[in-house]
Design a protein around this motif. Structure first.
Motif, PDB file in Angstrom:
ATOM      1  N   MET A  48      28.393 -13.580 -12.172  1.00  0.00           N
ATOM      2  CA  MET A  48      28.663 -12.272 -12.767  1.00  0.00           C
ATOM      3  C   MET A  48      28.633 -12.347 -14.300  1.00  0.00           C
ATOM      4  SD  MET A  48      28.809 -10.141 -10.333  1.00  0.00           S
ATOM      5  CE  MET A  48      27.815 -11.095  -9.176  1.00  0.00           C
ATOM      6  N   ILE A  49      29.084 -13.462 -14.857  1.00  0.00           N
ATOM      7  CA  ILE A  49      28.997 -13.637 -16.310  1.00  0.00           C
ATOM      8  C   ILE A  49      27.538 -13.648 -16.753  1.00  0.00           C
ATOM      9  CG2 ILE A  49      29.354 -15.319 -18.166  1.00  0.00           C
ATOM     10  CD1 ILE A  49      32.003 -16.069 -16.855  1.00  0.00           C
ATOM     11  N   GLU A  50      26.707 -14.309 -15.964  1.00  0.00           N
ATOM     12  CA  GLU A  50      25.264 -14.338 -16.265  1.00  0.00           C
ATOM     13  C   GLU A  50      24.674 -12.934 -16.188  1.00  0.00           C
ATOM     14  OE1 GLU A  50      21.262 -15.543 -13.824  1.00  0.00           O
ATOM     15  OE2 GLU A  50      23.004 -16.865 -13.593  1.00  0.00           O
ATOM     16  N   LEU A  51      25.026 -12.181 -15.135  1.00  0.00           N
ATOM     17  CA  LEU A  51      24.461 -10.847 -14.951  1.00  0.00           C
ATOM     18  C   LEU A  51      25.022  -9.831 -15.940  1.00  0.00           C
ATOM     19  CD1 LEU A  51      24.406 -10.674 -11.043  1.00  0.00           C
ATOM     20  CD2 LEU A  51      22.478 -11.073 -12.583  1.00  0.00           C
ATOM     21  N   ALA A  52      26.208 -10.113 -16.508  1.00  0.00           N
ATOM     22  CA  ALA A  52      26.778  -9.206 -17.512  1.00  0.00           C
ATOM     23  C   ALA A  52      25.936  -9.180 -18.784  1.00  0.00           C
ATOM     24  CB  ALA A  52      28.209  -9.620 -17.838  1.00  0.00           C
ATOM     25  N   ARG A  53      25.077 -10.179 -18.933  1.00  0.00           N
ATOM     26  CA  ARG A  53      24.170 -10.216 -20.095  1.00  0.00           C
ATOM     27  C   ARG A  53      22.808  -9.621 -19.776  1.00  0.00           C
ATOM     28  NH1 ARG A  53      26.797 -15.469 -20.542  1.00  0.00           N
ATOM     29  NH2 ARG A  53      25.096 -16.436 -19.364  1.00  0.00           N
ATOM     30  N   ASN A  54      22.647  -9.073 -18.576  1.00  0.00           N
ATOM     31  CA  ASN A  54      21.364  -8.541 -18.142  1.00  0.00           C
ATOM     32  C   ASN A  54      21.003  -7.287 -18.949  1.00  0.00           C
ATOM     33  OD1 ASN A  54      19.347  -7.090 -16.291  1.00  0.00           O
ATOM     34  ND2 ASN A  54      19.680  -9.027 -15.207  1.00  0.00           N
ATOM     35  N   SER A  55      19.741  -7.150 -19.243  1.00  0.00           N
ATOM     36  CA  SER A  55      19.288  -5.998 -20.029  1.00  0.00           C
ATOM     37  C   SER A  55      19.257  -4.715 -19.207  1.00  0.00           C
ATOM     38  CB  SER A  55      17.886  -6.262 -20.602  1.00  0.00           C
ATOM     39  OG  SER A  55      16.959  -6.532 -19.556  1.00  0.00           O
ATOM     40  N   ASN A  56      19.252  -4.850 -17.875  1.00  0.00           N
ATOM     41  CA  ASN A  56      19.266  -3.679 -16.999  1.00  0.00           C
ATOM     42  C   ASN A  56      20.694  -3.128 -16.967  1.00  0.00           C
ATOM     43  OD1 ASN A  56      19.513  -1.944 -14.739  1.00  0.00           O
ATOM     44  ND2 ASN A  56      17.777  -2.937 -13.721  1.00  0.00           N
ATOM     45  N   PRO A  57      20.930  -1.913 -17.471  1.00  0.00           N
ATOM     46  CA  PRO A  57      22.302  -1.392 -17.542  1.00  0.00           C
ATOM     47  C   PRO A  57      22.959  -1.226 -16.175  1.00  0.00           C
ATOM     48  CG  PRO A  57      20.698   0.321 -18.084  1.00  0.00           C
ATOM     49  CD  PRO A  57      19.945  -0.964 -18.032  1.00  0.00           C
ATOM     50  N   ILE A  64      22.525  -3.187 -13.467  1.00  0.00           N
ATOM     51  CA  ILE A  64      22.996  -4.516 -13.055  1.00  0.00           C
ATOM     52  C   ILE A  64      24.198  -4.925 -13.899  1.00  0.00           C
ATOM     53  CG2 ILE A  64      22.387  -6.962 -12.965  1.00  0.00           C
ATOM     54  CD1 ILE A  64      19.518  -6.116 -12.327  1.00  0.00           C
ATOM     55  N   ARG A  65      24.120  -4.667 -15.201  1.00  0.00           N
ATOM     56  CA  ARG A  65      25.227  -5.034 -16.087  1.00  0.00           C
ATOM     57  C   ARG A  65      26.500  -4.276 -15.706  1.00  0.00           C
ATOM     58  NH1 ARG A  65      22.939  -4.184 -20.649  1.00  0.00           N
ATOM     59  NH2 ARG A  65      23.776  -2.115 -21.128  1.00  0.00           N
ATOM     60  N   ASN A  66      26.366  -2.998 -15.402  1.00  0.00           N
ATOM     61  CA  ASN A  66      27.537  -2.213 -14.998  1.00  0.00           C
ATOM     62  C   ASN A  66      28.224  -2.826 -13.782  1.00  0.00           C
ATOM     63  OD1 ASN A  66      27.450  -0.238 -16.979  1.00  0.00           O
ATOM     64  ND2 ASN A  66      26.143   1.127 -15.793  1.00  0.00           N
ATOM     65  N   ALA A  67      27.419  -3.184 -12.784  1.00  0.00           N
ATOM     66  CA  ALA A  67      27.986  -3.740 -11.552  1.00  0.00           C
ATOM     67  C   ALA A  67      28.658  -5.084 -11.817  1.00  0.00           C
ATOM     68  CB  ALA A  67      26.889  -3.883 -10.501  1.00  0.00           C
ATOM     69  N   ALA A  68      28.004  -5.931 -12.611  1.00  0.00           N
ATOM     70  CA  ALA A  68      28.571  -7.251 -12.903  1.00  0.00           C
ATOM     71  C   ALA A  68      29.858  -7.134 -13.706  1.00  0.00           C
ATOM     72  CB  ALA A  68      27.543  -8.095 -13.665  1.00  0.00           C
ATOM     73  N   VAL A  69      29.853  -6.221 -14.683  1.00  0.00           N
ATOM     74  CA  VAL A  69      31.041  -6.031 -15.525  1.00  0.00           C
ATOM     75  C   VAL A  69      32.194  -5.479 -14.697  1.00  0.00           C
ATOM     76  CG1 VAL A  69      31.960  -4.598 -17.385  1.00  0.00           C
ATOM     77  CG2 VAL A  69      29.806  -5.819 -17.699  1.00  0.00           C
ATOM     78  N   ILE A 117      36.948 -13.430 -19.674  1.00  0.00           N
ATOM     79  CA  ILE A 117      37.358 -12.474 -20.712  1.00  0.00           C
ATOM     80  C   ILE A 117      36.312 -12.425 -21.828  1.00  0.00           C
ATOM     81  CG2 ILE A 117      39.176 -11.847 -22.338  1.00  0.00           C
ATOM     82  CD1 ILE A 117      40.031 -11.701 -19.441  1.00  0.00           C
ATOM     83  N   LYS A 118      35.819 -13.597 -22.223  1.00  0.00           N
ATOM     84  CA  LYS A 118      34.810 -13.639 -23.290  1.00  0.00           C
ATOM     85  C   LYS A 118      33.574 -12.821 -22.916  1.00  0.00           C
ATOM     86  CE  LYS A 118      36.044 -18.206 -25.143  1.00  0.00           C
ATOM     87  NZ  LYS A 118      35.583 -19.602 -25.353  1.00  0.00           N
ATOM     88  N   ALA A 119      33.190 -12.877 -21.648  1.00  0.00           N
ATOM     89  CA  ALA A 119      32.000 -12.147 -21.212  1.00  0.00           C
ATOM     90  C   ALA A 119      32.171 -10.640 -21.348  1.00  0.00           C
ATOM     91  CB  ALA A 119      31.672 -12.508 -19.760  1.00  0.00           C
ATOM     92  N   LEU A 120      33.421 -10.168 -21.364  1.00  0.00           N
ATOM     93  CA  LEU A 120      33.687  -8.734 -21.429  1.00  0.00           C
ATOM     94  C   LEU A 120      33.992  -8.238 -22.836  1.00  0.00           C
ATOM     95  CD1 LEU A 120      35.965  -8.459 -18.252  1.00  0.00           C
ATOM     96  CD2 LEU A 120      33.565  -7.788 -18.454  1.00  0.00           C
ATOM     97  N   LEU A 121      34.037  -9.133 -23.817  1.00  0.00           N
ATOM     98  CA  LEU A 121      34.423  -8.742 -25.170  1.00  0.00           C
ATOM     99  C   LEU A 121      33.520  -7.683 -25.804  1.00  0.00           C
ATOM    100  CD1 LEU A 121      35.581 -12.131 -26.745  1.00  0.00           C
ATOM    101  CD2 LEU A 121      36.978 -10.267 -25.818  1.00  0.00           C
ATOM    102  N   PRO A 122      32.197  -7.672 -25.533  1.00  0.00           N
ATOM    103  CA  PRO A 122      31.371  -6.607 -26.144  1.00  0.00           C
ATOM    104  C   PRO A 122      31.843  -5.205 -25.809  1.00  0.00           C
ATOM    105  CG  PRO A 122      29.978  -8.346 -25.242  1.00  0.00           C
ATOM    106  CD  PRO A 122      31.372  -8.643 -24.794  1.00  0.00           C
ATOM    107  N   TRP A 123      32.547  -5.054 -24.682  1.00  0.00           N
ATOM    108  CA  TRP A 123      33.015  -3.740 -24.252  1.00  0.00           C
ATOM    109  C   TRP A 123      34.103  -3.209 -25.174  1.00  0.00           C
ATOM    110  CZ3 TRP A 123      34.439  -2.812 -18.400  1.00  0.00           C
ATOM    111  CH2 TRP A 123      34.060  -1.517 -18.046  1.00  0.00           C
ATOM    112  N   LEU A 124      34.826  -4.099 -25.866  1.00  0.00           N
ATOM    113  CA  LEU A 124      35.890  -3.646 -26.763  1.00  0.00           C
ATOM    114  C   LEU A 124      35.314  -2.936 -27.979  1.00  0.00           C
ATOM    115  CD1 LEU A 124      38.391  -6.647 -26.693  1.00  0.00           C
ATOM    116  CD2 LEU A 124      38.238  -4.666 -25.170  1.00  0.00           C
ATOM    117  N   GLU A 125      34.273  -3.511 -28.557  1.00  0.00           N
ATOM    118  CA  GLU A 125      33.684  -2.920 -29.761  1.00  0.00           C
ATOM    119  C   GLU A 125      32.768  -1.745 -29.437  1.00  0.00           C
ATOM    120  OE1 GLU A 125      32.567  -5.579 -33.063  1.00  0.00           O
ATOM    121  OE2 GLU A 125      32.964  -7.230 -31.660  1.00  0.00           O
TER     122      GLU A 125
END
Length: 733
Positions: free
Chosen positions: A315-324, A326-331, A347-355
């Motif tokens: 899921m951490i790998e898929l959270a970096r996916n360019s397809n929104p 797939i990214r939504n589901a992984a996140v 937690i680190k994988a989800l940090l972009p969501w804060l900004e």
């Protein structure tokens, strides 16, 4: 109009009570030996007392590490009773090994009442069912246990064996379909497991009725389950494919698709399942399965029925996916695991969501969960995002009285903006709220980053008064104050404390001794800062910062060496200029830890300046002091007679005890006996008893108090004989 200072004063008064009403005052220094003897000594060990088993930490119950088959039986019982709470229908559940199960069943045999605490971990099977049925029949005849035990055990037998399949069949026959689910679903599946021949006609009827698609899916689940049980690979492939097609069919109702997903996941893993599941992440209709307010687990079902960390890396790998999509589901999946997987990488994988709130689609407060989780993880990369969340606001509508005064402050989940509403005819208005601010402040405290200092300073005047202490604490650990500011705050605190103490003393409100006897509160009690909360919504006054900061510094556990040295310098300064302020500062820093604090207290002890709390703290830390500052400990013996007696207890050397007991140094004896009873030092009883006849009443009392706490048969006889003689003298016999 009351100012915010009133709130600080109330908060501060609680601090004063904790620090000084519950402690001997500075004026008690002359009676430090008497106060030492009045402290309660620890009781002697009770040979008949069996200490309670140490509380197991949460790691003991980790599903990945069950106790070994030969583990102590208490460990096995505790572990599997804990696992009993996880219903395999809703969560990942594990079962004991055959050997562990055998040991557990032996224990249940000895204590059948414990069966109800283990039913959830017992495996299906004829042998287990017969074991449970035998215990159930025995209880039905004897009626030793309560009705709830019989009810629970019968329910387990009904759903896990064929003993009550007649009753189960009656329930299964009552199945009915709604647009989203089938009633009596569990009974249908259970009947298919325990009595296939009885269930088959009902299932064939359900499968053949195309007007009830959800019932058809349930029937396929039962047929799939049976095919797996009898290892019919052709039927397994058939029903698995039909269930997969149901999940993938976007025209089906959400409940139907979710039921098919449950069937595929709860029936166990199979080759290719994960790849098929990953392909589903591209289907945006599966991201949030819900209808008419009913939300289904959908894509998160596989997480609920798998080891908690199995899919984290993927899921951490898929959270970096360019397809929104797939990214939504992984996140979303990662967000669902925040509370159960203790992994900072998640937690680190989800940090972009804060900004960036648009980085992923939010369905249920997931960004807030990330901020809350960062209270437990020190992740430097999180600071920029936390600063954004600190100031992220929402516009909400609130009701306002038509007669509201000017400058009414409206608060919701956090501080809201102030609006002028005087003489308004409206009943509603729009205000700004900061829903993440409280959690972000606490998370920034955990990060201890200098980057947070400026943003925290900016919000300090804006938050509610009760939360200013949280902001100041976050600033403090983030090096947001200079040493000079901290020293100034402590001196301001010490002056206020001294003034308050003098007021109490002059008013003779209550004496320490009366307070102790009436309340039984330990003289070393200091309230936690969390208790010092005063709810007030007045405008922030910058002059109050010193008192808030002083409050935090008084209760902080460890401080930097630079601050310690600076405060000690001020204590030395005030020793000559203002001894009362010096005394208060001494008591304040006694809450701190560190070699410099220990050095000051040891020096004060040598020079006769140590109060009772300093002595108790030194005794508590004597082992560490000997290991790290032994030269300073030994140097104490060169001071006053009291220091000599106490230093012998810090060293705990038998020869020092013997020398003092054999000397004529009365104060040293009193101090040694007073401390020896607190640390349960072994002294020669007869030599101590010789001091019972001393003309010095304090020494005689010290000897008696030691013998009372020593409490050996020899010491007990001496004390009882002493009181018997006194009783005879009183009555003239």
């Amino acid at each position: 109009m009351k100012r915010f200072l009133f709130a600080v004063a109330l908060c501060f008064s609680l601090l004063l009570i904790g620090l000084f009403m519950f402690m001997p005052s500075a004026g008690a220094q002359d009676n430090v030996l008497a106060n030492l003897l009045n402290l309660p000594a620890p009781p002697p060990p009770n040979p008949f007392f069996q200490p309670a088993q140490a509380q197991r930490d949460e790691n003991f119950f980790d599903k990945k590490n069950p106790p070994k088959d030969d583990a102590p039986i208490d460990d096995l019982l505790a572990y599997w009773k804990y696992q009993n709470q996880f219903d395999p229908k809703y969560a990942y559940a594990i079962k004991p090994s055959d050997k562990s199960l055998e040991r557990l069943m032996n224990e249940i045999e000895k204590k059948p009442e414990s069966l109800s605490e283990m039913l959830g971990v017992l495996p299906d099977g004829k042998e287990t069912a017969e074991f449970v049925k035998r215990l159930y029949d025995d209880e039905v005849s004897k009626r030793d246990f309560d009705a709830s035990w019989r009810s629970e055990v019968k329910k387990w037998l009904t759903y896990h064996s064929s003993f009550f399949s007649d009753e189960l069949a009656q329930l299964a026959q009552q199945t009915a379909e709604t647009p989203e689910y089938v009633t009596n679903q569990d009974e249908v599946l259970a009947l298919a497991r325990v009595d296939w021949e009885r269930a088959r006609p009902l299932l064939e009827k359900m499968l053949g009725n195309s007007q009830q698609p959800v019932s058809q899916t349930l029937a396929r689940w039962a047929f799939y389950q049976h095919a797996l049980a009898v290892s019919d690979s052709i039927e397994v492939d058939r029903y698995r494919k039909e269930l997969q097609e149901t999940v993938e069919n976007k025209s089906f109702q959400p409940g139907n698709r979710d039921l098919a997903m449950d069937a595929l996941i709860e029936s166990g893993d199979y080759q290719g399942r994960d790849d098929w599941y990953y392909s589903l992440l591209e289907d945006e209709t599966l991201y949030e399965l819900k209808v008419n307010g009913q939300v289904y687990t959908g894509l998160t079902t596989i997480l609920n029925h798998s080891p908690s960390d199995k899919y984290v890396d993927k899921m951490i790998e898929l959270a970096r996916n360019s397809n929104p999509t797939i990214r939504n589901a992984a996140v979303r999946n990662l967000s669902a695991l925040i509370d159960t997987v203790k992994n900072p990488e998640l937690i680190k994988a989800l940090l972009p969501w804060l900004e960036n709130p648009k980085w992923a689609k939010e369905t249920g407060g997931e960004r807030g969960k990330i901020v809350a989780a960062l209270r437990n993880y020190a992740i430097p990369e999180s600071v920029p995002g936390l600063i954004v969340m600190l100031n992220e606001k929402e516009r909400v509508e609130v009701e306002v009285s038509p007669n509201a005064n000017a400058n009414v402050s409206v608060y919701t989940s956090n501080r809201a903006s102030t609006s002028s509403m005087a003489n308004l005819a409206m009943s509603k208005t729009q205000v700004d709220t900061y829903p993440y601010r409280s959690a972000a402040i606490m998370a920034l405290e955990k990060q201890r980053s200098s980057l947070a200092v400026a943003p925290l300073r900016q919000v300090l005047p804006l938050v509610e008064s009760w939360e200013r202490q949280n902001v100041v604490r976050a600033l403090l650990v983030s090096n947001g104050f200079t040493t000079a500011e901290e020293v100034e705050a402590l001196e301001e605190t010490a002056k206020a404390v001294n003034q308050q103490e003098q007021t109490i003393r002059n008013a003779n409100v209550i004496s320490n001794s009366t307070f102790y006897s009436n309340t039984g509160i330990s003289p070393t009690y200091v309230p936690r800062p969390e208790a010092n909360v005063a709810y007030n919504t007045e405008v922030y006054n910058p002059n109050d910062l010193r008192l808030i900061l002083g409050n935090q510094l008084v209760n902080v556990g460890e401080v930097g060496e630079e601050l310690v040295r600076a405060v000690i310098d001020r204590i030395n300064y005030h020793d000559k200029k203002n001894p009362q302020i010096a005394a208060v500062l001494r008591r304040i820093i006694q809450n701190w830890k560190g070699a410099a604090i220990n050095s000051l207290m040891l020096k004060d002890l040598k020079n006769g300046k140590a109060d009772l709390n300093a002595i108790v703290k030194l005794l508590s830390n004597r082992k560490e002091l000997r290991e790290k500052q032994n030269d300073e400990v030994r140097d104490v013996s060169g001071g006053s007679a009291t220091a000599l007696g106490i230093s012998s207890c810090l060293s705990e050397e038998t020869n020092e005890f013997d020398v003092i007991l054999g000397s004529d140094n009365l104060d040293a004896k009193i101090a040694m006996l007073g401390c020896a009873r607190l640390i349960r030092a072994a002294l020669p009883v007869q030599k101590v008893a010789e001091n019972l006849k001393s003309q010095n009443k304090l020494l005689a009392l010290a000897a008696e108090r030691y013998l009372e706490s020593e409490d050996s048969p020899e010491a007990r006889q001496i004390v009882l004989s002493l009181h018997a003689r006194m009783k005879s003298l009183i009555h003239g016999s």
